[in-house]
Design a protein around this motif. Structure first.
Motif, PDB file in Angstrom:
ATOM      1  N   GLU A   1       0.819  -1.210   0.000  1.00  8.81           N
ATOM      2  CA  GLU A   1       0.000   0.000   0.000  1.00  8.81           C
ATOM      3  C   GLU A   1       0.854   1.263   0.000  1.00  8.81           C
ATOM      4  OE1 GLU A   1      -4.365  -0.839   1.420  1.00  8.81           O
ATOM      5  OE2 GLU A   1      -3.098  -0.071   3.025  1.00  8.81           O
TER       6      GLU A   1
ATOM      7  N   GLY B   1      -4.233  -5.837  -3.444  1.00  2.00           N
ATOM      8  CA  GLY B   1      -3.571  -4.984  -4.426  1.00  2.00           C
ATOM      9  C   GLY B   1      -2.512  -5.727  -5.209  1.00  2.00           C
TER      10      GLY B   1
ATOM     11  N   TRP C   1      -4.211  -8.143  -7.509  1.00  5.53           N
ATOM     12  CA  TRP C   1      -4.795  -7.470  -8.680  1.00  5.53           C
ATOM     13  C   TRP C   1      -3.725  -7.294  -9.760  1.00  5.53           C
ATOM     14  CZ3 TRP C   1      -9.867  -4.939  -8.657  1.00  5.53           C
ATOM     15  CH2 TRP C   1     -10.162  -4.263  -9.848  1.00  5.53           C
TER      16      TRP C   1
ATOM     17  N   SER D   1      -2.885  -1.171 -14.333  1.00  7.62           N
ATOM     18  CA  SER D   1      -2.573  -2.128 -13.264  1.00  7.62           C
ATOM     19  C   SER D   1      -1.403  -3.023 -13.645  1.00  7.62           C
ATOM     20  CB  SER D   1      -3.795  -2.991 -12.959  1.00  7.62           C
ATOM     21  OG  SER D   1      -4.905  -2.202 -12.602  1.00  7.62           O
TER      22      SER D   1
ATOM     23  N   VAL E   1      -6.948  -1.428  -2.980  1.00 10.89           N
ATOM     24  CA  VAL E   1      -6.064  -2.144  -3.913  1.00 10.89           C
ATOM     25  C   VAL E   1      -4.883  -1.268  -4.346  1.00 10.89           C
ATOM     26  CG1 VAL E   1      -7.738  -3.850  -4.725  1.00 10.89           C
ATOM     27  CG2 VAL E   1      -7.641  -1.674  -5.885  1.00 10.89           C
ATOM     28  N   LYS E   2      -4.275  -0.623  -3.372  1.00 15.15           N
ATOM     29  CA  LYS E   2      -3.194   0.326  -3.663  1.00 15.15           C
ATOM     30  C   LYS E   2      -1.969  -0.355  -4.262  1.00 15.15           C
ATOM     31  CE  LYS E   2      -4.535   3.560  -0.012  1.00 15.15           C
ATOM     32  NZ  LYS E   2      -4.059   4.339   1.171  1.00 15.15           N
TER      33      LYS E   2
ATOM     34  N   SER F   1      -1.756  -2.451  -6.478  1.00 19.24           N
ATOM     35  CA  SER F   1      -1.853  -2.764  -7.910  1.00 19.24           C
ATOM     36  C   SER F   1      -1.024  -1.812  -8.756  1.00 19.24           C
ATOM     37  CB  SER F   1      -3.310  -2.731  -8.372  1.00 19.24           C
ATOM     38  OG  SER F   1      -3.825  -1.415  -8.323  1.00 19.24           O
TER      39      SER F   1
ATOM     40  N   ASP G   1     -10.391  -2.619   0.294  1.00 29.90           N
ATOM     41  CA  ASP G   1     -10.182  -3.256  -1.007  1.00 29.90           C
ATOM     42  C   ASP G   1     -11.507  -3.695  -1.624  1.00 29.90           C
ATOM     43  OD1 ASP G   1      -7.428  -2.935  -0.797  1.00 29.90           O
ATOM     44  OD2 ASP G   1      -7.119  -4.915   0.092  1.00 29.90           O
TER      45      ASP G   1
END
Length: 409
Positions: free
Chosen positions: A39, A89, A92, A150, A198-199, A201, A371
């Protein structure tokens, strides 16, 4: 056509079976330990990324003829979900990297010879048609800006949507341009991914300014074979015969499945010992109301998985044998939207049980809750619009989804 790689992807009876879901489950503690780092840095932490590469997971979707494991779509989703139980994340980003790399590995030799030099190259993709491609001798000049890339922090190439222009600047086609992210001064990644969930990603903005893309790396929509044609091409593997429209919503749903399941597991374990302040219950597990809420949340997550299994089986088992109808594609979209609705509801219910302490800084519950809530707002997974699409199909009305013109049975 053989994709060169330093990893050992030989298939023979002496090797143990490759089980990506089990491998992903074994990596869960590692992802959990580095969840906060993911994150903070907005990318997959190095120890996690190295493990994903060393275990072979990043090649799980590459065709066998290219040295990959050619896993099914359902197996891919289960693998991403397992990783997401540790860090949604990172999962993802992994889902996009492994899926897009698998697609690139199956391309024609004139493309793979340019793309794969070491065999370790990775790919991401942004489908939005926010770039332009102008034809020049030997290829195209591509410029544009693509948000939500992403996995771009770990990719060597990106497969991005473009509008193809003629010499007068008029749009004559659309397609995907495969653009280098390394060893070029024509492409930069702008750090724009400052969001709620989902930081890890690292879904930043990719900007290209006049990068040259040779013809073999341009996939024009006008020249893209239909699913009917794909079914007739010899040598293709099952995953390469499926229609493209339903792939994206299925691909981006998986991390939320894992994050919601992690919430369920953490809350279930906590209920056995956590008190209910101010109420006559020794533990949360002593309250039938809270136990009911837990059961309802678990059933909502189960329901999401049941819909996703139906959608994935249509792609894995039916699509390689015949052309899917527009209505079947619409139902897959509806399955994804409805599943996301169930996951969000489950997440809210579980955090109601967890109470205020579940939202404390440093509590993994709040990370998974963020998330789930953030990912469930993705346009490709909009629950209400997806269910409207399904209703339109049932009534014989026109489609409301731009990527899916025909939704007839």
């Amino acid at each position: 056509m053989t994709m060169r790689t330093r990893l050992n992807f030989q298939f023979n009876a002496d090797e143990p079976a490759f089980d990506p879901v089990a491998i992903a489950a074994s990596l869960r503690p590692l992802l959990m330990a580095h969840g906060n780092e993911a994150e903070q840095k907005g990318r997959i932490p190095d120890p996690v990324f190295n493990a994903l590469r060393q275990t072979g997971l990043l090649r799980m979707m590459a065709p066998r003829r290219a040295g990959g494991f050619a896993c099914t779509l359902l197996t891919h989703m289960q693998t991403v979900a397992e990783l997401a139980k540790g860090c949604a994340g990172s999962a993802w980003a992994f889902g996009l990297l492994s899926g897009c790399t698998g697609t690139a590995a199956g391309m024609a030799p004139e493309a793979t010879q340019i793309l794969f030099k070491s065999g370790e190259e990775l790919f991401c993709s942004v489908a939005s048609l926010t770039g332009t491609a102008t034809p020049v001798e030997g290829g195209y000049i591509v410029s544009g800006q693509w948000g939500y890339g992403s996995g771009c922090m770990h990719a060597d190439w990106t497969i991005n949507g473009v509008k193809v222009l003629d010499t007068s600047g008029q749009v004559v086609d659309t397609g995907f341009a495969i653009i280098p992210l390394t060893n070029t001064d024509k492409v930069v990644i702008n750090n724009t991914w400052h969001v709620l969930g989902v930081k890890g990603s690292g879904s930043n903005t990719i900007v290209a300014d006049g990068v040259f893309v040779p013809k073999p790396l341009m996939m024009l929509r006008s020249q893209t074979p239909s699913q009917a044609v794909l079914l007739t091409i010899p040598g293709l593997e099952d995953r390469e015969r499926v229609p493209q429209e339903p792939l994206f919503p299925l691909g981006v749903l998986s991390p939320t499945l894992g994050a919601a399941t992690a919430l369920l597991e953490l809350v279930t374990e906590s209920m056995k010992t956590k008190s209910v302040v101010g109420w006559h219950y020794q533990t949360q597990a002593s309250s039938q109301v809270l136990v009911y809420q837990l059961g309802e949340a678990a059933m909502e997550i189960d329901s999401a998985w049941l819909h996703i299994r139906r959608a994935a089986s249509c792609m894995d088992e039916v699509a390689p044998t015949r052309v899917l109808t527009g209505f079947e594609k619409a139902r897959i979209q509806a399955d994804c939207g409805y599943a996301m609705q169930q996951l969000r509801r489950a997440g809210e219910r579980l955090m109601d049980i967890a109470g205020p302490s579940g939202f404390a800084d440093g509590n993994p519950l709040v990370r998974f809750w963020r998330d789930v809530n953030f990912a469930s707002r993705h346009n490709a997974l909009n629950s209400r619009l997806s269910l409207e699409l399904y209703g339109r199909g049932l009534l014989g009305q026109p489609s409301n989804l731009m990527l899916l013109a025909d939704i007839k049975p």
